[in-house]
Design a protein around this motif. Structure first.
Motif, PDB file in Angstrom:
ATOM      1  N   LEU A   1      13.884  12.560  12.611  1.00  0.00           N
ATOM      2  CA  LEU A   1      14.383  11.001  12.406  1.00  0.00           C
ATOM      3  C   LEU A   1      15.696  11.372  11.228  1.00  0.00           C
ATOM      4  O   LEU A   1      15.875  12.496  11.080  1.00  0.00           O
ATOM      5  CB  LEU A   1      12.973  10.850  11.518  1.00  0.00           C
ATOM      6  N   HIS A   2      16.232   9.640  11.194  1.00  0.00           N
ATOM      7  CA  HIS A   2      16.709   9.761  10.368  1.00  0.00           C
ATOM      8  C   HIS A   2      16.933   9.418   9.041  1.00  0.00           C
ATOM      9  O   HIS A   2      16.184   8.399   9.556  1.00  0.00           O
ATOM     10  CB  HIS A   2      18.653   9.378  10.435  1.00  0.00           C
ATOM     11  N   ILE A   3      16.543   9.943   8.012  1.00  0.00           N
ATOM     12  CA  ILE A   3      15.919   9.189   6.478  1.00  0.00           C
ATOM     13  C   ILE A   3      16.908   9.433   5.696  1.00  0.00           C
ATOM     14  O   ILE A   3      17.873  10.373   5.362  1.00  0.00           O
ATOM     15  CB  ILE A   3      14.706  10.406   5.720  1.00  0.00           C
ATOM     16  N   HIS A   4      16.816   8.034   4.590  1.00  0.00           N
ATOM     17  CA  HIS A   4      17.560   8.038   3.536  1.00  0.00           C
ATOM     18  C   HIS A   4      17.059   7.965   2.571  1.00  0.00           C
ATOM     19  O   HIS A   4      15.771   7.331   2.281  1.00  0.00           O
ATOM     20  CB  HIS A   4      19.160   6.266   4.127  1.00  0.00           C
TER      21      HIS A   4
ATOM     22  N   LEU B   1       7.597  11.632   4.082  1.00  0.00           N
ATOM     23  CA  LEU B   1       8.150  10.424   3.318  1.00  0.00           C
ATOM     24  C   LEU B   1       8.294  10.423   1.662  1.00  0.00           C
ATOM     25  O   LEU B   1       6.540  10.317   1.764  1.00  0.00           O
ATOM     26  CB  LEU B   1       8.071   9.562   4.221  1.00  0.00           C
ATOM     27  N   LYS B   2       9.132  10.254   0.717  1.00  0.00           N
ATOM     28  CA  LYS B   2       8.407  10.682  -0.717  1.00  0.00           C
ATOM     29  C   LYS B   2       9.125   9.007  -0.649  1.00  0.00           C
ATOM     30  O   LYS B   2       9.858   8.759  -0.211  1.00  0.00           O
ATOM     31  CB  LYS B   2      10.027  11.404  -0.908  1.00  0.00           C
ATOM     32  N   PRO B   3       8.846   8.268  -1.876  1.00  0.00           N
ATOM     33  CA  PRO B   3       9.341   7.188  -2.453  1.00  0.00           C
ATOM     34  C   PRO B   3      10.525   6.908  -2.585  1.00  0.00           C
ATOM     35  O   PRO B   3      11.425   7.854  -2.979  1.00  0.00           O
ATOM     36  CB  PRO B   3       8.766   7.673  -3.990  1.00  0.00           C
TER      37      PRO B   3
ATOM     38  N   ILE C   1      13.789   5.540   3.309  1.00  0.00           N
ATOM     39  CA  ILE C   1      14.261   5.154   4.043  1.00  0.00           C
ATOM     40  C   ILE C   1      13.985   5.843   5.443  1.00  0.00           C
ATOM     41  O   ILE C   1      15.306   5.749   5.535  1.00  0.00           O
ATOM     42  CB  ILE C   1      14.875   3.776   3.912  1.00  0.00           C
ATOM     43  N   VAL C   2      13.459   5.122   6.833  1.00  0.00           N
ATOM     44  CA  VAL C   2      13.950   6.014   8.242  1.00  0.00           C
ATOM     45  C   VAL C   2      14.635   5.463   8.467  1.00  0.00           C
ATOM     46  O   VAL C   2      14.436   3.295   8.832  1.00  0.00           O
ATOM     47  CB  VAL C   2      12.541   6.045   8.844  1.00  0.00           C
ATOM     48  N   THR C   3      15.945   5.698   8.739  1.00  0.00           N
ATOM     49  CA  THR C   3      17.385   4.220   9.187  1.00  0.00           C
ATOM     50  C   THR C   3      17.363   5.003  10.648  1.00  0.00           C
ATOM     51  O   THR C   3      17.746   3.543  11.165  1.00  0.00           O
ATOM     52  CB  THR C   3      18.215   5.189   8.581  1.00  0.00           C
ATOM     53  N   ALA C   4      16.814   5.834  11.504  1.00  0.00           N
ATOM     54  CA  ALA C   4      16.874   5.888  12.934  1.00  0.00           C
ATOM     55  C   ALA C   4      16.151   6.939  13.794  1.00  0.00           C
ATOM     56  O   ALA C   4      15.592   7.912  12.970  1.00  0.00           O
ATOM     57  CB  ALA C   4      18.276   5.886  12.822  1.00  0.00           C
TER      58      ALA C   4
END
Ligand SMILES: Cc1cc2nc3c(=O)[nH]c(=O)nc-3n(C[C@H](O)[C@H](O)[C@H](O)COP(=O)(O)OP(=O)(O)OC[C@H]3O[C@@H](n4cnc5c(N)ncnc54)[C@H](O)[C@@H]3O)c2cc1C
Length: 297
Positions: free
Chosen positions: A143-146, A168-170, A173-176
């Motif tokens: 997963l690519h995560i911003h 995932l943390k607050p 956002i998973v982008t891809a």
């Protein structure tokens, strides 16, 4: 007293950020009251049924790169978070190089639902019953995560923490979702056992992927992932090791399937008992592994 099983959708504010930075910033400042969404097929149902009551829904469908589906013969496949399942299963590159992923997408509910539902939403929902999770695991999805600290990558193998729980943390956002090039001539099979053909979650889901491999004693490598039989989607490494170390025969496949049943820890619920699920893991693992083995030969 009358019990309303489908209360109306509660009120919420719709937020449409212009950039990933803005979206992560908003989500990180509202950790308990804001939620990102893509297709909304999980989010809106859970809100309607009273399991979730966010004040803000943050639409992350139109952010940088989230609508791209890209294949590179060296780098592999990148699926933007907002790409719906019908687009994935219709992609010629997916059909050629990752047909198991297309098969997994097609097993989800109905065509209509899949025009909204995304693979990334399926993964972030972190249901142990998610139909696309097994294919994403056996293809080594990343997963690519911003997040508020910028971009990072997270292998799917370490992403799930429990039912509905991920790393995932607050603000994240998973982008891809990215997949490397799969092993040459690999074959796959997804078997979903549901209560009906349409719109039901898996009682048990078995995903098998195999390929010829000159580095193993058996000359093959198989991977097996299970859905709906543990708190998180399960990769059964015992199966991979056993079928790499022992000649692949019908007996060996039965033994591998026994190991798969032993590895899982299902529960009783409305869709099936734990005992039934374990038995089905064994039967369907034999079926999936045998089918893959036959395709390889
Ligand atoms: C009628 C019906 C039938 C269904 N049948 C099936 C089925 O057969 N098999 C199956 O597996 N599922 C099924 N589902 C569940 C659902 O459709 C899938 O899980 C779907 O893939 C979710 O994708 P989405 O884009 O709609 O996710 P959303 O509802 O938009 O989001 C799902 C979760 O991910 C989080 N999220 C969304 N985007 C991001 C992001 N970019 N970064 C971080 N977190 C994010 C959300 O906050 C939420 O928790 C069904 C649902 C319905 C309503």
């Amino acid at each position: 007293m009358e019990y309303n099983t489908h209360p109306a959708l509660p009120e919420f504010e719709y937020i449409r950020p212009a950039t990933l930075a803005e979206a992560s910033d908003f989500l990180s400042h509202h950790p308990d009251t804001a939620r990102p969404f893509l297709g909304g097929t999980d989010v809106f149902v859970r809100m309607r049924d009273g399991f979730m009551k966010p004040d803000f829904l943050v639409d992350v469908k139109n952010l940088d790169g989230t609508n791209e589906l890209r294949f590179d013969p060296q780098a592999g496949l990148t699926i933007g978070a907002a790409v719906n399942m019908n687009r994935v299963s219709a992609s010629p590159e997916v059909q050629t190089h990752y047909p198991l992923l297309a098969e997994a997408c097609r097993s989800v509910a109905s065509y209509q639902l899949r025009t909204r539902a995304t693979i990334v939403g399926n993964l972030c929902n972190a249901s142990p019953a998610g139909d696309t999770t097994g294919a994403c695991l056996v293809f080594d999805g990343v997963l690519h995560i911003h997040g508020v600290d910028g971009l990072r990558q997270e292998p799917l193998a370490t992403f799930f923490r429990g039912p509905g729980k991920t790393t995932l943390k607050p603000g994240d956002i998973v982008t891809a979702l990215h997949f490397p090039i799969p092993p040459e001539h690999c074959m796959g099979k997804y078997i979903k056992l549901g209560r009906n053909q349409l719109s039901d979650l898996a009682i048990v889901g078995v995903t098998a992927l195999g390929h010829k491999d000159s580095t193993t004693s058996s000359g093959y490598r198989f991977r097996l992932a299970l859905a709906s039989v543990a708190p998180v989607p399960l990769m059964v490494t015992e199966v991979e090791t056993y079928l790499a170390d022992n000649p692949v025969t019908p007996d060996a496949i039965h033994e591998a399937a026994r190991l798969a049943a032993e590895a899982c820890s299902p529960i009783d619920d409305v869709r099936g008992s734990a005992r039934y699920r374990k038995q089905m893991v064994r039967n369907l693992s034999v079926k999936a592994l045998t089918e893959v083995w036959k395709k390889l030969n």
